[in-house]
Design a protein around this motif. Sequence first.
Motif, PDB file in Angstrom:
ATOM      1  N   MET A   1       0.824  -1.198   0.000  1.00  0.00           N
ATOM      2  CA  MET A   1       0.000   0.000   0.000  1.00  0.00           C
ATOM      3  C   MET A   1       0.864   1.256   0.000  1.00  0.00           C
ATOM      4  SD  MET A   1      -3.106   0.929   2.537  1.00  0.00           S
ATOM      5  CE  MET A   1      -2.757   2.505   3.235  1.00  0.00           C
ATOM      6  N   SER A   2       1.691   1.335   0.968  1.00  0.00           N
ATOM      7  CA  SER A   2       2.509   2.535   1.084  1.00  0.00           C
ATOM      8  C   SER A   2       3.909   2.251   0.568  1.00  0.00           C
ATOM      9  CB  SER A   2       2.538   2.967   2.550  1.00  0.00           C
ATOM     10  OG  SER A   2       3.563   3.904   2.748  1.00  0.00           O
ATOM     11  N   ILE A  18       3.030  15.943  10.238  1.00  0.00           N
ATOM     12  CA  ILE A  18       1.760  16.174   9.547  1.00  0.00           C
ATOM     13  C   ILE A  18       0.633  16.355  10.554  1.00  0.00           C
ATOM     14  CG2 ILE A  18       0.060  15.136   8.000  1.00  0.00           C
ATOM     15  CD1 ILE A  18       2.521  15.989   6.591  1.00  0.00           C
ATOM     16  N   VAL A  22      -1.804  19.605  10.703  1.00  0.00           N
ATOM     17  CA  VAL A  22      -3.268  19.574  10.609  1.00  0.00           C
ATOM     18  C   VAL A  22      -3.890  20.196  11.858  1.00  0.00           C
ATOM     19  CG1 VAL A  22      -5.277  18.065  10.486  1.00  0.00           C
ATOM     20  CG2 VAL A  22      -3.312  17.636   9.019  1.00  0.00           C
ATOM     21  N   LEU A  25      -3.811  23.788  11.555  1.00  0.00           N
ATOM     22  CA  LEU A  25      -4.828  24.311  10.646  1.00  0.00           C
ATOM     23  C   LEU A  25      -6.202  24.340  11.311  1.00  0.00           C
ATOM     24  CD1 LEU A  25      -3.950  22.650   7.222  1.00  0.00           C
ATOM     25  CD2 LEU A  25      -3.508  24.984   7.956  1.00  0.00           C
ATOM     26  N   PHE A  26      -6.508  23.319  12.118  1.00  0.00           N
ATOM     27  CA  PHE A  26      -7.879  23.176  12.582  1.00  0.00           C
ATOM     28  C   PHE A  26      -8.155  23.800  13.947  1.00  0.00           C
ATOM     29  CE2 PHE A  26      -8.290  20.336   9.091  1.00  0.00           C
ATOM     30  CZ  PHE A  26      -9.631  20.396   8.769  1.00  0.00           C
ATOM     31  N   PHE A 245     -20.085  28.653   7.780  1.00  0.00           N
ATOM     32  CA  PHE A 245     -19.094  28.472   6.706  1.00  0.00           C
ATOM     33  C   PHE A 245     -18.351  27.147   6.888  1.00  0.00           C
ATOM     34  CE2 PHE A 245     -18.198  31.911   3.720  1.00  0.00           C
ATOM     35  CZ  PHE A 245     -19.074  32.887   4.144  1.00  0.00           C
ATOM     36  N   VAL A 246     -17.887  26.887   8.118  1.00  0.00           N
ATOM     37  CA  VAL A 246     -17.116  25.671   8.364  1.00  0.00           C
ATOM     38  C   VAL A 246     -17.965  24.444   8.042  1.00  0.00           C
ATOM     39  CG1 VAL A 246     -16.008  24.281  10.152  1.00  0.00           C
ATOM     40  CG2 VAL A 246     -15.604  26.728  10.073  1.00  0.00           C
ATOM     41  N   THR A 249     -18.534  24.042   4.303  1.00  0.00           N
ATOM     42  CA  THR A 249     -17.307  23.623   3.632  1.00  0.00           C
ATOM     43  C   THR A 249     -17.022  22.149   3.877  1.00  0.00           C
ATOM     44  OG1 THR A 249     -16.509  25.820   4.140  1.00  0.00           O
ATOM     45  CG2 THR A 249     -14.928  24.282   3.234  1.00  0.00           C
ATOM     46  N   LEU A 250     -17.210  21.721   5.136  1.00  0.00           N
ATOM     47  CA  LEU A 250     -16.975  20.316   5.469  1.00  0.00           C
ATOM     48  C   LEU A 250     -17.874  19.418   4.627  1.00  0.00           C
ATOM     49  CD1 LEU A 250     -16.556  19.978   9.333  1.00  0.00           C
ATOM     50  CD2 LEU A 250     -15.110  18.985   7.565  1.00  0.00           C
ATOM     51  N   ALA A 253     -16.772  19.479   0.973  1.00  0.00           N
ATOM     52  CA  ALA A 253     -15.515  18.779   0.708  1.00  0.00           C
ATOM     53  C   ALA A 253     -15.706  17.273   0.760  1.00  0.00           C
ATOM     54  CB  ALA A 253     -14.458  19.209   1.729  1.00  0.00           C
ATOM     55  N   VAL A 257     -15.258  14.587  -2.350  1.00  0.00           N
ATOM     56  CA  VAL A 257     -14.332  13.458  -2.339  1.00  0.00           C
ATOM     57  C   VAL A 257     -15.074  12.144  -2.559  1.00  0.00           C
ATOM     58  CG1 VAL A 257     -12.799  12.127  -0.856  1.00  0.00           C
ATOM     59  CG2 VAL A 257     -12.601  14.609  -0.930  1.00  0.00           C
ATOM     60  N   LYS A 261     -14.656   9.607  -5.748  1.00  0.00           N
ATOM     61  CA  LYS A 261     -14.284   8.210  -5.558  1.00  0.00           C
ATOM     62  C   LYS A 261     -15.287   7.300  -6.270  1.00  0.00           C
ATOM     63  CE  LYS A 261     -12.123   5.808  -1.789  1.00  0.00           C
ATOM     64  NZ  LYS A 261     -12.271   5.445  -0.376  1.00  0.00           N
TER      65      LYS A 261
ATOM     66  N   SER B 149       2.397   8.398   1.309  1.00  0.00           N
ATOM     67  CA  SER B 149       1.299   7.774   2.036  1.00  0.00           C
ATOM     68  C   SER B 149       0.433   7.007   1.051  1.00  0.00           C
ATOM     69  CB  SER B 149       0.486   8.824   2.784  1.00  0.00           C
ATOM     70  OG  SER B 149       0.129   9.858   1.915  1.00  0.00           O
ATOM     71  N   GLY B 150      -0.301   6.049   1.572  1.00  0.00           N
ATOM     72  CA  GLY B 150      -1.169   5.239   0.732  1.00  0.00           C
ATOM     73  C   GLY B 150      -2.343   6.060   0.238  1.00  0.00           C
ATOM     74  N   VAL B 163     -10.407  21.700   3.499  1.00  0.00           N
ATOM     75  CA  VAL B 163     -11.405  22.392   4.317  1.00  0.00           C
ATOM     76  C   VAL B 163     -10.897  23.744   4.828  1.00  0.00           C
ATOM     77  CG1 VAL B 163     -12.731  22.272   6.448  1.00  0.00           C
ATOM     78  CG2 VAL B 163     -12.718  20.341   4.882  1.00  0.00           C
ATOM     79  N   PRO B 164      -9.752  23.801   5.499  1.00  0.00           N
ATOM     80  CA  PRO B 164      -9.309  25.133   5.926  1.00  0.00           C
ATOM     81  C   PRO B 164      -8.971  26.053   4.749  1.00  0.00           C
ATOM     82  CG  PRO B 164      -7.757  23.437   6.649  1.00  0.00           C
ATOM     83  CD  PRO B 164      -8.870  22.740   5.982  1.00  0.00           C
ATOM     84  N   ILE B 167     -12.226  27.657   3.544  1.00  0.00           N
ATOM     85  CA  ILE B 167     -12.926  28.555   4.452  1.00  0.00           C
ATOM     86  C   ILE B 167     -12.426  29.973   4.242  1.00  0.00           C
ATOM     87  CG2 ILE B 167     -13.073  29.182   6.881  1.00  0.00           C
ATOM     88  CD1 ILE B 167     -13.402  26.138   7.350  1.00  0.00           C
ATOM     89  N   LEU B 171     -12.385  34.677   7.931  1.00  0.00           N
ATOM     90  CA  LEU B 171     -12.695  33.896   9.122  1.00  0.00           C
ATOM     91  C   LEU B 171     -11.433  33.258   9.685  1.00  0.00           C
ATOM     92  CD1 LEU B 171     -16.035  32.394   7.891  1.00  0.00           C
ATOM     93  CD2 LEU B 171     -15.711  34.154   9.609  1.00  0.00           C
ATOM     94  N   TYR B 219      -0.602  31.759   8.543  1.00  0.00           N
ATOM     95  CA  TYR B 219      -1.719  30.830   8.681  1.00  0.00           C
ATOM     96  C   TYR B 219      -2.669  30.944   7.492  1.00  0.00           C
ATOM     97  CZ  TYR B 219      -5.796  28.511  10.654  1.00  0.00           C
ATOM     98  OH  TYR B 219      -6.853  27.674  10.860  1.00  0.00           O
TER      99      TYR B 219
END
Lengths: 265, 345
Positions: A1-2, A18, A22, A25-26, A245-246, A249-250, A253, A257, A261, B149-150, B163-164, B167, B171, B219
């Motif tokens: 896989m990887s 990573i 993330v 970002l969140f 907005f969040v 967007t979620l 997105a 995806v 797929k 990564s896989g 997502v970010p 946005i 915001l 950011y």
Amino acid sequence: MSTATESAGARLVLNIYIGLFVLYLFLPLAVMSAAAFNAFDYPSVTQWQGFTLKWFVALAHDQRLLQGLVNSVLVALGVIAVSIPAGLSGALILTRLGQRSGTMLYSVLVSPVLTPGIILGISSLIFWREFGVPGGLFVAVMAQSSFIASYAMLLFLARLQRQDRTLEEAALDLGASHLLVFRRITLPFLAPTCFTAAVVAFLQSFENYNTTVFAIGGEWTLVTEIASRLRFGLSPVINVVGVIFVALTLVAAITYVVLKKKLKA
Amino acid sequence: MGSLARAYGRPLASVIAGIAVAWVLVLILVPLGAMVEQSLWWRDSKGDASLSIDRLYNDISLIELDLETETDPAKQAAFDQSLVEKRAEIATLEAQETNPPKTYGLANFTRMSGLHFYIFVRTIFYALLVTALALVVCYPVAYVVALASGPRKAIILMVALIVPYAINELLRVYAWLMILDYRGVINGVLQWMGFIDLDAREWIPFLENPSAVFLAMIYTYVLFMVFPMVNTLETLDRNQIEAARDLGASTFRIHRRVIIPHAKPGIAVGCIMTFMLSAGSYSVPAIMTRGQGGDWFSQLVYRQFYESNNWNMGSAYAVSLLVVCTAFILLMMRLFGVGLRDIAK
């Protein structure tokens, strides 16, 4: 896989990196979203005074923000109306032009994407004042379209590169008129891209601030209204807008995806 | 043009060409030209005009007094004559005062004050710093998402990045405003830990430091560096990495000789976008300083237009910014050996 090109240790370091990225970002977005549900009347998560939905109600009664939303939609529709035909025409010409003149035109048509947004806003403001049109929704549409049309054009160009031209030529040989060929072959082939480009144009326009703030004059869109609110004290109502907005967007997105797929499978 | 007419017929081809020409002229070139033209002239308001006008009015009243007491017709005619002359002079001076004549030149550019020039240079310096930092931070991220990564993990990571990215930029800035504000998250945590007392206004004023703008800017624009790099790295054949490793290359060497050369167009695009966005950003500094500070050049431009109402000067500032951004794009294209077609994908 990887693909195991890294040692286990290196992979661990990369994964931690990573993860931190993330998180970086969140976390701010999570803080902003959480404060929308805090009863405290200053947006905060550290001074928690209980869960509430009253800021959502406050938003529903906020005339200026609602008017801003309407204006944003109007501007976005205007941008679609201008930039889809413009982008499509630009792409159709570029695919038929020779190397030399093609590159020239291409540079001009792509340049707005690489120009700082405030410059597009300023130049449109100055240009339209010559005709007695002051800053406002119309000038905002024109300023935004100048670069959104370029994005649309890039999408159309990518699609046209995969076009089988023999189809159009065959139809012409069989006696179809140019208009018929365009309507029955070219446009249906480009229809999915028209849709994508319209969605992209809508989002780009809706989100835009740096160009709009210079071109909008005394009017306002949702985004410019939020920005001017932020200058005078913070209110959890803005956090509610953020949560919406969040969430949107979620959802968008994840749907995107999943759909992608499914299409591949 | 001929091939366009052959493909779509003359009427349709002319409609297509017409729309494209309108786009180029009305939306791109002529507004740009209008801005440049605006930056090249100014109206001379002579400071002493009102003084001269006052003096002329004084002269006139004196002459009128003389005229009333004068009996010699020849002298009366002379007085009348000079009255007419003075009134004409007043008229031209007043016209100039309300509508001063245009003068063309480069003075709008050279007249930029020392402070404004300092802010201009500092903005460019900070934008370069944002770009460099974003590049360093994002390279490993792009590498992992695209190569290490896989497929499943790559998809999850893509969503986590999209997502970010999607946005609204305001915001994202607002989130940082909340974190760094006087009663923000960090000060709140410090109070909770007992270091400060917010009710006694003992907060740490993070927002008053220019680095707050810098932090929020990284950011806000960091992801514009990630996606172009991911796009180019995804096209790299992983076998090349395997081969290099089998031939005994170290990890560092693989990155330097295989991966980074392949990522060049992506790096160039990422740098161009990040630099352009941060150098020209109005949202981040305006929100982080609550419209108070003037730390970023775009704020000066905005003030020239909407506060000083000096569009000529504002245009000159905007043109200066545009020149720097264009120079940066050309430099990157040369440095990384990429063409415009590689950039806009």
